[in-house]
Structures are given as structure tokens and as C-alpha cells.
Design a protein around this motif. Structure first.
Motif: not given
Length: 626
Positions: A6, A102, A165, A240, A314, A322
Motif C-alpha cells: 500500500y 488491490g 477490494a 487508497l 485489503l 492497511v
């Protein structure tokens, strides 16, 4: 290699000011003829250093000449400036991850293209040198070892099928993402929806004479302003959150994520502002609906789409934690809805969604300081109905904004919905009376309650800021009978219609005005002491104090007038003489169980200690002649 799923933000070297400017973008000058061109040298040039790659316009030839290793040569418009054989980065290993919403599928192609400045077109372009690679695992990671470039600036592009996701499945459409990077600052280049969104803007800024790193800094500041993000927000969480916003609801099939990304990037690139308000409002509605679980099954009313499901997907794809994208999404829809920072200064403030084109335009939000640092939450019906009523006089009434069919009262001592606005529900009596019971303690009001059969007056007193039922006597007297007024006397009426009252404790902590006689009223009004051994004079009338604790009075009996002394339960057995020297004893009539009849007691005995036995109104204590 540690899985870096991420770290999208590093793809564009966010907020890094290190590194050098593009080569000689401002050294393109004009001369009249070829003879006037300066020395072309790798050691010395116009800037005092290497001038290889410098391009100059020769007016007589109407052409551009470029300084090369072989001297000045006519240049065509497609030339890109690089520094001869000098390498800016040599044998470096480029790493990173490719993530949309993702990771990209394993084995997806990756292209790393060298970038440099083209003086002829004054643009940031590819030099033609490229390195290819592919993702090495299901986390979207890639490692490209031992690469060298004349320019430190590269464009990393990846295309393929990404994980989604939102659904937890593979996305149906192939998607291409890219990122710009300065390899002198970092060899970790992560590619994401976010890096793709800002790429065109970075390129535009470089073409407008920004250094690469300054362009990156500027583009990221601008995107944060557009989305309402803070510089303190986690950059990976921002990346994200942007991907989630552009993905949208699975049922939203009007545009793919790629189409939305392309449109938004084109909108943002020219001036750093996103002009498509409708798109931003739609993204905000999506984020708001996600947070408040508004996507629900029509039959079961169960949530169909939740932020927690996105997080679970995720986390299942990553070995790392995350980032808190949920808080960033909240900040975004707050921004679009016009909700400024919820702070102590805005405690309990109620605001309507300012985005008029929003599906939730009629929704109100309250700044709630009980939830940590402050959070905008959905307003209650009460808060919506009282918002905007403003400050008013204590006890004022209002019908509100029409959300609830009720009436409110303004109470300066109440809690209400804010420090300055304290509206609360008014009770039915207040509504009927038509004004609030505010700081006017013990004020009295009356109104008529009409039925089909009769009309009755109803009386109320303001007690502890609330209208409390009272009686007609209290209303006529004009103030409340209360503890500190016990035994106070009042009258009302005119002439022969005068009525007399005294304040009496009728039960523990319960007080009421009770009817009394004129004589007692006068005695009490004169603050006379209640003495069980003497008369109280009231308007030429002898009054007898029968209970010094309750200030009970009665008119003197004939026998008492004769001996000129009261006979009460407190002085049973006392002796007295009348004007003719006749002897009398104060006696009490009680019921004797032994003889089954009343007897007169003139001597106090142990069983007479309970003097209440003499409190028989029909047989009170009297003076009995011996």
C-alpha cells in the motif's frame, strides 16, 4: 523482499525537494548568426559549466543549433536534451508495487521509460530508452535490478488485471497505471490510481519551468486542496481512499475506473483544479453512503456494502497493516458537503449539506465533541428542527423548522443544542399558556379549559422554571405558599367579601393557603406570638392559642372571658378566679373506657401526657367552677 502493498504515495516522491532541475531549460537564447554562437564545451559554457545539450536560436539561419559532443549542429524539433554519455543513475535497483484498488496480477508487464526535457518543444518527454519487467508476486511487487539512465527521471507504467477490494474479486477490465519518479531521490517507485491522477499535472508543471521535485510538491498540494485532505494525513491512506472513490459502487456501470481516472486527470492537469463538481459530489455521496451503511438489501435491510468489507479484502492481500483510509474518506465527503473542521469552537453546531447537487442535500450534521477530537454526525430530528432559530429571550416559544410538529421554549439555563442556543421541548401547559416559565420564579398564570359540559379555570405557578398546577386561592393571593412563609397570613376580596388565608404545611414539604378567620389573620399579620397561657388581642377580640407549634387560634370561650385566661390542653389543672373570686380549674373532657362515658379531667396524670386527647372540637378544654 518485504511485501509493500500500500505504499502508493512514494510513487511520485511526495514532498521530496531533493534532486536537481531538468537540464538547462532556461539556457535557450538567441544569437544573430552562427559566428556568434559561444564555445561548445563539456567543461565550460554559458552557465559556467557543461553546456552540452544547450540549444540556441540563430536568427540568420532561422534555425535552432544544439551543442553536442561533436560541436554545434542544426537541431530538429524532436531532440531531447540529455547530458552526453554522463549517467545520472547507474546500476540502481528499482523496486515498488503496482496497485489499483488491490494488487496487479502476477507477471503483469511493467515498463520503465527514461524522461528528459525537450528544449525545442519545451516539454518533458520520453527519450526513447526503456527497461521492461513484470510483477513478481500476487502482491503486485516488482524488482528491476542494475538499470542506468542518463536522466534521473522515469515514468513507470503497468497494465493488467487488478484485484478489486470492493468486490473482493478480479476487476473485469484491463487497467493501465503510471507514476513519475526522480531516481536520485528514491529508487522505490510505487504505481497507483493516485500517482496516475497527478502524473499529467506534474508533467504540465515541469513544462512550465518547475523543477521536477517542485512540480511533485505542487501537484500533491493541489490535489489535497481539491479533496480536502490534510498534509498530516497518511499518504498511503490518501492513495487508497482516492482509488475507492473512483471505483464507486459495483452497480455504477456508467463509467469504468479507468474512464473516471482519465477524465479526472485531464480535468486536474491544466490548472490544478478539478472543475467537474458533479463528479466530486457523486464521489462524496458514495463515501457518505458507505460510512453510514446506506447500501442495503431491499428485502432484508441488511448492508450490502461496508467499509469493513473493503478493509478485510485489503488485509487478506497484504502482509502489512492497511492504513486508515476510512478517516480520509470521511474528511473528503465532509469537505465536499461544506463541513469545516469539527472543533471546540463548533461544538454542537448544526449544518446542512452544502452540496446542492448531492443526493443527501437535505441532510443535517452536528459537530459532536464527545467523539474524540470531534466528528460530524447525523443530526437528530430535534437538532434539525431547531437549527437557525438563533438566540432569543428566556422563555420565548417557537414552532421550529417544521421537521417535528411541536413547540420549543428557549431556556438560558438549559443544555439545549449548544452553548448559545438552548431550545428544548415545551410542555403542553406552557403551550396553552402561550409563554414560557423562565426566570420569573413564582409568577402565576391561569387559563380556561373548556369542555362540552362546562368551563373551568386552571391555575398555575412558575416553580423551578416550570408551570406547576396550583389552586384559585394561590392565584388570587398572588404568590406561592412555601416553607419560609408558613403561618404568613393574606387576604383578598373587597369589603364584606374579604377572605382570609394562612400558609400551612399540609404534608412534609407540601404547603398550601388554607382559609382562616379575620381574627387569626390579624393576629398572624401582626406577627403576634402564640402563647398558650395568655390571650392574643385581635380587633378587640380575645384569641386563644391552642397550639404554639402550629399557631392554631380560636375565639375565647365564655368561661375564659370570665377568668380572663385561656384554658387549653397545655394548662389542664391550672387554677383561676373570676371577678367574683369564684375558683375555676381548667378541665378536659375525655372518654373513660372504665365507665364507658365521657369524664372531665381537671388534674394532669401520666395518661394525659398525650394532650391530643383534649383536641376534641366538640368538647374542648374549659374552665370548670370548683
Amino acid at each position: 523482499m518485504k511485501k509493500i502493498l500500500y505504499k502508493f504515495a512514494a510513487a511520485v516522491s511526495l514532498f521530496s525537494l531533493a534532486g536537481c532541475d531538468l537540464i538547462s531549460s532556461n539556457e535557450k537564447t538567441e544569437v544573430s548568426s552562427v559566428d556568434n554562437l559561444p564555445t561548445c564545451s563539456a567543461q565550460k559554457g554559458l552557465s559556467g559549466t557543461n553546456n552540452i545539450g544547450v540549444k540556441m536560436y540563430v536568427e540568420k539561419e532561422d534555425a535552432y543549433y544544439m551543442c553536442t559532443e561533436s560541436g554545434w549542429k542544426i537541431s530538429n524539433s524532436s531532440d531531447v536534451v540529455v547530458t552526453g554519455d554522463k549517467l545520472s543513475v547507474e546500476n540502481v535497483t528499482i523496486t515498488g508495487s503496482i496497485n489499483g484498488l488491490g494488487p496487479i496480477a502476477i507477471g503483469s508487464p511493467i515498463e520503465i521509460r527514461e524522461l528528459a526535457y525537450n528544449p525545442a518543444t519545451e516539454s518533458f518527454k520520453q527519450t526513447g530508452f526503456m527497461v521492461t519487467d513484470s510483477s513478481i508476486n500476487n502482491g503486485g511487487d516488482y524488482v528491476t535490478p542494475k538499470v542506468s539512465f542518463h536522466s534521473p527521471y522515469v515514468e513507470v507504467t503497468a497494465s493488467g488485471i487488478f484485484k478489486d477490494a470492493v468486490t473482493g474479486e478480479d476487476m473485469e477490465d484491463n487497467m493501465e497505471l503510471k507514476a513519475f519518479a526522480n531516481l536520485e531521490s528514491s529508487q522505490e517507485v510505487n504505481v497507483s490510481v493516485y500517482s496516475t491522477l497527478v502524473a499529467a499535472r506534474i508533467k504540465r508543471l515541469v513544462n512550465n519551468d518547475y523543477s521536477f521535485d517542485a512540480a511533485v510538491l505542487q501537484a500533491n498540494k493541489e490535489i489535497m486542496q481539491n479533496f480536502g485532505f490534510k498534509t498530516s494525513d497518511n499518504l498511503d491512506a490518501i492513495a487508497l481512499a482516492v482509488a475507492i472513490l473512483l471505483r464507486g459502487h459495483p452497480d455504477d456501470t456508467d463509467m469504468t475506473l479507468s474512464d473516471k481516472l482519465e477524465n479526472l486527470s485531464k480535468d486536474f492537469a491544466p490548472d490544478g483544479k478539478i472543475q467537474d463538481e458533479a463528479a466530486m459530489v457523486k464521489f462524496a455521496d458514495y463515501a457518505f453512503n458507505l460510512e453510514y451503511l446506506k447500501y442495503r438489501d431491499e428485502d432484508t435491510d441488511e448492508p450490502l456494502l461496508k467499509l469493513s468489507d473493503i478493509r478485510n479484502n485489503l488485509e487478506n492481500w497484504s502482509n502489512d497493516s492497511v492504513p486508515a483510509f476510512e478517516a480520509v474518506l470521511t474528511r473528503f465527503w465532509n469537505h465536499v458537503y461544506g463541513l469545516e473542521k469539527c472543533s471546540a469552537a463548533k461544538k454542537d453546531v448544526v449544518q446542512q449539506n452544502a452540496a446542492s447537487k448531492s443526493d443527501s442535500a437535505e441532510t443535517y450534521f452536528t459537530c459532536d465533541m464527545t467523539l474524540g477530537a470531534g466528528t460530524w454526525r447525523l443530526s437528530t430530528a430535534f437538532e434539525q428542527d431547531t437549527v437557525g432559530l438563533g438566540n432569543d429571550e428566556d422563555g420565548a416559544l417557537s414552532t421550529g423548522n417544521g421537521v417535528l410538529d411541536t413547540t420549543y421554549i428557549f431556556d438560558t439555563t438549559g443544555t439545549g443544542i449548544g452553548a448559545a442556543v438552548r431550545w428544548k421541548f415545551a410542555d403542553s401547559i406552557t403551550i396553552v399558556i402561550g409563554e414560557g416559565c423562565s426566570d420569573n420564579e413564582y409568577a402565576l398564570e391561569s387559563f380556561q379549559k373548556t369542555t362540552d359540559k362546562n368551563k373551568n379555570d386552571n391555575y398555575y405557578v412558575c416553580n423551578n422554571r416550570r408551570w406547576t398546577p396550583t389552586d384559585a386561592n394561590t392565584y388570587e393571593i398572588g404568590y406561592l405558599c412555601k416553607k419560609e412563609l408558613v403561618n404568613a397570613a393574606e387576604k383578598f376580596g373587597k369589603n364584606d367579601e374579604q377572605k382570609y388565608f394562612r400558609c400551612v404545611e399540609i404534608a412534609q414539604d407540601a404547603y398550601m393557603w388554607m382559609p382562616t378567620t379575620e381574627e387569626i389573620y390579624m393576629a398572624l399579620d401582626a406577627n403576634a406570638d402564640c402563647d398558650t397561657t395568655d390571650f392574643v388581642k385581635a380587633n378587640k377580640t380575645n384569641l386563644v392559642c391552642t397550639d404554639y407549634e402550629k399557631y392554631e387560634y380560636r375565639k375565647a370561650f365564655e368561661s375564659e372571658e370570665k377568668v380572663n385566661k385561656p384554658c387549653t390542653p397545655y394548662n389542664i389543672g391550672k387554677k383561676a378566679k373570676d371577678a367574683d373570686s369564684n375558683d375555676y380549674t381548667c378541665g378536659c373532657t375525655v372518654y373513660d373506657q372504665n365507665v364507658m362515658n365521657y369524664v372531665t379531667v381537671t388534674e394532669m396524670t401520666d395518661d394525659m401526657l398525650d394532650i391530643t386527647k383534649c383536641h376534641v372540637q366538640t368538647n374542648p378544654p374549659v374552665w370548670i367552677m370548683d
